[in-house]
Design a protein around this motif. Structure first.
Motif, PDB file in Angstrom:
ATOM      1  N   MET A   1       0.841  -1.192   0.000  1.00 43.13           N
ATOM      2  CA  MET A   1       0.000   0.000   0.000  1.00 43.13           C
ATOM      3  C   MET A   1       0.878   1.243   0.000  1.00 43.13           C
ATOM      4  SD  MET A   1      -3.065  -1.111   2.675  1.00 43.13           S
ATOM      5  CE  MET A   1      -2.037  -2.030   3.852  1.00 43.13           C
ATOM      6  N   ASN A   2       0.396   2.318  -0.611  1.00 45.55           N
ATOM      7  CA  ASN A   2       1.152   3.562  -0.595  1.00 45.55           C
ATOM      8  C   ASN A   2       0.244   4.709  -0.164  1.00 45.55           C
ATOM      9  OD1 ASN A   2       0.337   5.369  -3.100  1.00 45.55           O
ATOM     10  ND2 ASN A   2       0.311   3.238  -3.802  1.00 45.55           N
ATOM     11  N   TRP A   3       0.826   5.667   0.554  1.00 51.48           N
ATOM     12  CA  TRP A   3       0.046   6.729   1.182  1.00 51.48           C
ATOM     13  C   TRP A   3      -0.688   7.601   0.174  1.00 51.48           C
ATOM     14  CZ3 TRP A   3      -1.469   6.286   5.825  1.00 51.48           C
ATOM     15  CH2 TRP A   3      -0.664   5.699   6.815  1.00 51.48           C
ATOM     16  N   GLN A   4      -0.068   7.843  -0.972  1.00 48.23           N
ATOM     17  CA  GLN A   4      -0.702   8.733  -1.949  1.00 48.23           C
ATOM     18  C   GLN A   4      -2.035   8.175  -2.437  1.00 48.23           C
ATOM     19  OE1 GLN A   4       0.424  11.589  -2.256  1.00 48.23           O
ATOM     20  NE2 GLN A   4       2.607  11.767  -2.674  1.00 48.23           N
ATOM     21  N   GLN A   5      -2.125   6.854  -2.575  1.00 42.31           N
ATOM     22  CA  GLN A   5      -3.366   6.221  -3.014  1.00 42.31           C
ATOM     23  C   GLN A   5      -4.333   5.998  -1.846  1.00 42.31           C
ATOM     24  OE1 GLN A   5      -2.808   2.491  -5.069  1.00 42.31           O
ATOM     25  NE2 GLN A   5      -4.978   2.295  -5.633  1.00 42.31           N
ATOM     26  N   LEU A   6      -3.772   5.763  -0.664  1.00 39.18           N
ATOM     27  CA  LEU A   6      -4.593   5.423   0.498  1.00 39.18           C
ATOM     28  C   LEU A   6      -5.484   6.567   0.970  1.00 39.18           C
ATOM     29  CD1 LEU A   6      -1.991   3.406   2.602  1.00 39.18           C
ATOM     30  CD2 LEU A   6      -4.150   2.507   1.716  1.00 39.18           C
ATOM     31  N   ILE A   7      -5.045   7.795   0.781  1.00 42.21           N
ATOM     32  CA  ILE A   7      -5.821   8.943   1.239  1.00 42.21           C
ATOM     33  C   ILE A   7      -6.582   9.528   0.055  1.00 42.21           C
ATOM     34  CG2 ILE A   7      -5.781  11.112   2.506  1.00 42.21           C
ATOM     35  CD1 ILE A   7      -4.726   8.672   4.063  1.00 42.21           C
ATOM     36  N   LEU A  76      -3.746  11.450  17.598  1.00 45.03           N
ATOM     37  CA  LEU A  76      -2.970  10.366  16.998  1.00 45.03           C
ATOM     38  C   LEU A  76      -2.721  10.631  15.513  1.00 45.03           C
ATOM     39  CD1 LEU A  76      -4.836   7.335  18.614  1.00 45.03           C
ATOM     40  CD2 LEU A  76      -2.395   7.795  18.889  1.00 45.03           C
ATOM     41  N   GLY A  77      -3.795  10.976  14.794  1.00 48.99           N
ATOM     42  CA  GLY A  77      -3.672  11.206  13.361  1.00 48.99           C
ATOM     43  C   GLY A  77      -2.789  12.390  13.026  1.00 48.99           C
ATOM     44  N   ASN A  78      -2.932  13.483  13.769  1.00 52.13           N
ATOM     45  CA  ASN A  78      -2.109  14.668  13.505  1.00 52.13           C
ATOM     46  C   ASN A  78      -0.633  14.388  13.764  1.00 52.13           C
ATOM     47  OD1 ASN A  78      -4.216  16.318  12.706  1.00 52.13           O
ATOM     48  ND2 ASN A  78      -4.545  17.196  14.736  1.00 52.13           N
ATOM     49  N   ASP A  79      -0.343  13.672  14.851  1.00 49.78           N
ATOM     50  CA  ASP A  79       1.056  13.374  15.170  1.00 49.78           C
ATOM     51  C   ASP A  79       1.685  12.446  14.131  1.00 49.78           C
ATOM     52  OD1 ASP A  79       0.823  14.951  17.380  1.00 49.78           O
ATOM     53  OD2 ASP A  79       0.725  13.319  18.834  1.00 49.78           O
ATOM     54  N   VAL A  80       0.925  11.453  13.685  1.00 50.31           N
ATOM     55  CA  VAL A  80       1.433  10.546  12.650  1.00 50.31           C
ATOM     56  C   VAL A  80       1.632  11.302  11.334  1.00 50.31           C
ATOM     57  CG1 VAL A  80       0.786   8.606  11.154  1.00 50.31           C
ATOM     58  CG2 VAL A  80       0.556   8.407  13.635  1.00 50.31           C
ATOM     59  N   ALA A  81       0.658  12.129  10.959  1.00 45.28           N
ATOM     60  CA  ALA A  81       0.752  12.877   9.707  1.00 45.28           C
ATOM     61  C   ALA A  81       1.963  13.811   9.713  1.00 45.28           C
ATOM     62  CB  ALA A  81      -0.528  13.679   9.482  1.00 45.28           C
ATOM     63  N   GLN A  86       7.385  14.914   7.646  1.00 46.31           N
ATOM     64  CA  GLN A  86       8.796  15.229   7.902  1.00 46.31           C
ATOM     65  C   GLN A  86       9.714  14.201   7.252  1.00 46.31           C
ATOM     66  OE1 GLN A  86       8.893  15.399  12.188  1.00 46.31           O
ATOM     67  NE2 GLN A  86       8.156  17.521  12.277  1.00 46.31           N
ATOM     68  N   ARG A  87       9.256  12.959   7.174  1.00 46.83           N
ATOM     69  CA  ARG A  87      10.042  11.913   6.531  1.00 46.83           C
ATOM     70  C   ARG A  87      10.096  12.091   5.017  1.00 46.83           C
ATOM     71  NH1 ARG A  87       8.168   6.154   9.340  1.00 46.83           N
ATOM     72  NH2 ARG A  87       9.035   6.559  11.435  1.00 46.83           N
ATOM     73  N   ASN A  88       8.998  12.615   4.456  1.00 46.95           N
ATOM     74  CA  ASN A  88       8.907  12.752   3.002  1.00 46.95           C
ATOM     75  C   ASN A  88       8.276  14.099   2.678  1.00 46.95           C
ATOM     76  OD1 ASN A  88       8.187  12.605   0.259  1.00 46.95           O
ATOM     77  ND2 ASN A  88       7.947  10.375   0.344  1.00 46.95           N
ATOM     78  N   PHE A  91       4.921  14.597   0.778  1.00 52.35           N
ATOM     79  CA  PHE A  91       3.639  14.361   1.429  1.00 52.35           C
ATOM     80  C   PHE A  91       2.959  15.657   1.888  1.00 52.35           C
ATOM     81  CE2 PHE A  91       4.842   9.791   2.928  1.00 52.35           C
ATOM     82  CZ  PHE A  91       4.650   9.346   1.630  1.00 52.35           C
ATOM     83  N   SER A  92       3.754  16.697   2.099  1.00 54.37           N
ATOM     84  CA  SER A  92       3.201  17.952   2.611  1.00 54.37           C
ATOM     85  C   SER A  92       2.210  18.572   1.637  1.00 54.37           C
ATOM     86  CB  SER A  92       4.328  18.942   2.910  1.00 54.37           C
ATOM     87  OG  SER A  92       5.178  18.422   3.921  1.00 54.37           O
ATOM     88  N   ASN A  93       2.380  18.304   0.345  1.00 53.52           N
ATOM     89  CA  ASN A  93       1.487  18.856  -0.677  1.00 53.52           C
ATOM     90  C   ASN A  93       0.407  17.870  -1.093  1.00 53.52           C
ATOM     91  OD1 ASN A  93       2.958  21.308  -0.866  1.00 53.52           O
ATOM     92  ND2 ASN A  93       4.508  20.262  -2.104  1.00 53.52           N
ATOM     93  N   SER A  94       0.250  16.796  -0.315  1.00 52.46           N
ATOM     94  CA  SER A  94      -0.765  15.783  -0.602  1.00 52.46           C
ATOM     95  C   SER A  94      -1.909  15.913   0.401  1.00 52.46           C
ATOM     96  CB  SER A  94      -0.143  14.384  -0.515  1.00 52.46           C
ATOM     97  OG  SER A  94       0.189  14.074   0.830  1.00 52.46           O
ATOM     98  N   LEU A  95      -2.734  14.878   0.481  1.00 47.91           N
ATOM     99  CA  LEU A  95      -3.836  14.866   1.442  1.00 47.91           C
ATOM    100  C   LEU A  95      -3.420  14.270   2.788  1.00 47.91           C
ATOM    101  CD1 LEU A  95      -6.802  13.747  -0.875  1.00 47.91           C
ATOM    102  CD2 LEU A  95      -6.395  16.030   0.071  1.00 47.91           C
ATOM    103  N   LEU A  96      -2.162  13.883   2.949  1.00 46.85           N
ATOM    104  CA  LEU A  96      -1.718  13.253   4.194  1.00 46.85           C
ATOM    105  C   LEU A  96      -1.909  14.131   5.434  1.00 46.85           C
ATOM    106  CD1 LEU A  96      -0.530  10.851   2.548  1.00 46.85           C
ATOM    107  CD2 LEU A  96       1.306  10.827   4.239  1.00 46.85           C
ATOM    108  N   PRO A  97      -1.724  15.454   5.340  1.00 44.75           N
ATOM    109  CA  PRO A  97      -1.959  16.276   6.537  1.00 44.75           C
ATOM    110  C   PRO A  97      -3.392  16.178   7.063  1.00 44.75           C
ATOM    111  CG  PRO A  97      -0.635  17.496   4.953  1.00 44.75           C
ATOM    112  CD  PRO A  97      -1.088  16.245   4.258  1.00 44.75           C
ATOM    113  N   GLU A  98      -4.307  15.590   6.286  1.00 46.40           N
ATOM    114  CA  GLU A  98      -5.705  15.453   6.706  1.00 46.40           C
ATOM    115  C   GLU A  98      -5.960  14.185   7.522  1.00 46.40           C
ATOM    116  OE1 GLU A  98      -8.162  17.608   6.272  1.00 46.40           O
ATOM    117  OE2 GLU A  98      -6.894  19.029   5.197  1.00 46.40           O
TER     118      GLU A  98
END
Length: 444
Positions: A1-7, A76-81, A86-88, A91-98
């Protein structure tokens, strides 16, 4: 699974519609608002969490529990996001911050499918078909449907409530986003593939889950033919952790308020989550003159424990991110936190099982709730089996038009009965039970 598709913010049932928006809310915030203002969510205020609905001492019901779980889930979600971004940097310009908003919304929805009287209500529905008067129906329905109703589970019912197109409702149920819906499916398989009475969706909603899995890239695991299982959607772990944290720790606080646990017992259990240095710091704080009330001391310590467990679960999620994305992570986040906190949590669970969940007030609610639910199931199923009878017509007349209780298909009618009864609050179920059994008369 990859984050870009998952969100994904695509909505079930509205994949090909152009949605005109008049404000700047994100689609995930719309999910949250849609749930907050919904009738099923509002009804949680009159559904038992563990203890009887409040008298002079206010304890948690399903509504307050869900709100608290959503609060922890947001953290939990905000801390993980934040850590993932920060790792990638991409991701900052994706939907991951949501992610925080998605997890919080799923937390609001996680108990929507619970019937009146909680687990006792679930057992009453299961037992009606397994060993009660509904057992004769086994040969008249499909094996998949029989598995669904004899293993009836509130988790699967929540997914149905959000996705099923009841009469008068839009296509796709609540038309929630794919990511929010996937986050509430704690057990990603149908009942026919379950080893216990826990599963993620009824056969009638299998198609919806398969669509989510395909669009979000959730892989199907290797299992025997006809018993498909999927990997867990990653955010499910955060929703589950928020629930695990809240129900265990908040149940301790409620037990203290109800004098089931003493002050010393409660403090000792909560302090066990910390090492000696942290314990000394907390003891100094709760002995401070500003915290003279024992309730305030317990509340302060409860907040410390929740904060500690939240941090531990975030750390565990990030450490095992690769396994989670591969669908290979075993157990829950709580099962894999640091030994001090894990052992303390297990100790609390053990005390809860013996002292809280088997306490007299809890058992009394379960016994009463079981009888109420069993009676409602018996009378309503008899009514749909013999709709020509006068009493049956009167009972069917009570059912909302959104439920397809007049269908020519037996499975549809049976599910309409289950939908109707599980949608009741504890108080309403008791009221209906008393009226149709002639115990009380309506006051006009």
């Amino acid at each position: 699974m990859n984050w870009q598709q998952l969100i994904s913010n695509r909505r079930l049932g509205q994949e090909h519609k152009h949605l005109e928006r008049h404000d700047d809310r994100t689609e995930f915030k719309r999910d949250y608002d849609r749930l907050i203002f919904s009738a099923p969510f509002r009804r949680l205020q009159n559904k038992t969490q563990v203890f009887p609905l409040p008298g002079s001492v206010f304890v948690h019901n399903r509504l307050t529990h869900s709100l608290e779980v959503a609060s922890v889930g947001m953290s939990l979600g905000n801390d993980v996001a934040r850590a993932l971004c920060q790792r990638n940097n991409d991701f900052s310009n994706s939907l991951l911050p949501e992610i925080g908003q998605i997890v919080a919304t799923a937390c609001l929805a996680h108990d929507l499918g619970n019937p009146p009287f909680g687990h006792s209500g679930e057992k009453a529905i299961q037992s009606f078909f397994i060993e009660g008067k509904g057992a004769y129906l086994k040969d008249r329905v499909s094996p998949e449907f029989w598995s669904d109703i004899t293993r009836f589970d509130g988790n699967a019912n929540a997914f149905r409530l959000l996705t099923h197109s009841f009469k008068g409702r839009r296509q796709g149920g609540f038309a929630m986003t794919y990511s929010t819906l996937a986050s509430i499916v704690k057990y990603p398989f149908p009942s026919i593939a379950a080893t216990k009475n826990k599963f993620g969706f009824f056969e009638s909603e299998r198609e919806h889950y398969e669509m989510l899995a395909e669009m979000l890239g959730i892989p199907k695991l290797q299992t025997e033919k006809g018993k498909e299982r999927w990997a867990r959607y990653p955010l499910v772990y955060l929703v589950e952790a928020a629930d695990d944290i809240c129900y265990e720790i908040m149940d301790l606080e409620d037990a203290f308020k109800l004098k089931i646990l003493t002050y010393d017992e409660t403090i000792a259990l909560m302090l066990s989550f910390f090492d000696e240095t942290e314990q000394n710091r907390i003891r100094h704080r709760i002995s401070d003159e500003q915290l003279t009330d024992v309730n305030e001391k317990v509340q302060y310590l409860r907040a410390c424990v929740i904060g500690k467990l939240e941090n531990e679960c975030v750390k565990t999620f990030l450490e095992h991110e690769e396994e989670i994305l591969e669908g290979m992570f075993k157990g829950s986040l709580i099962d894999n936190i640091s030994p001090i906190q894990r052992d303390a949590y297990k100790a609390c669970t053990k005390v809860s099982m013996v002292r809280i969940y088997k306490s007299r007030p809890v058992l009394d609610v379960e016994l009463s709730g079981y009888r109420i639910m069993a009676t409602l199931m018996e009378l309503m199923v008899e009514a749909i089996e013999h709709p020509e009878r006068y009493y049956s017509q009167q009972l069917i007349g009570r059912v909302s038009s959104q439920y397809d209780i007049d269908s020519d298909d037996l499975e549809t009618r049976l599910m309409a009965v289950i939908d109707y009864i599980t949608g009741m609050t504890d108080v309403y179920a008791l009221d209906v039970y008393q009226k149709i059994c002639g115990i009380s008369l309506p006051i006009i």
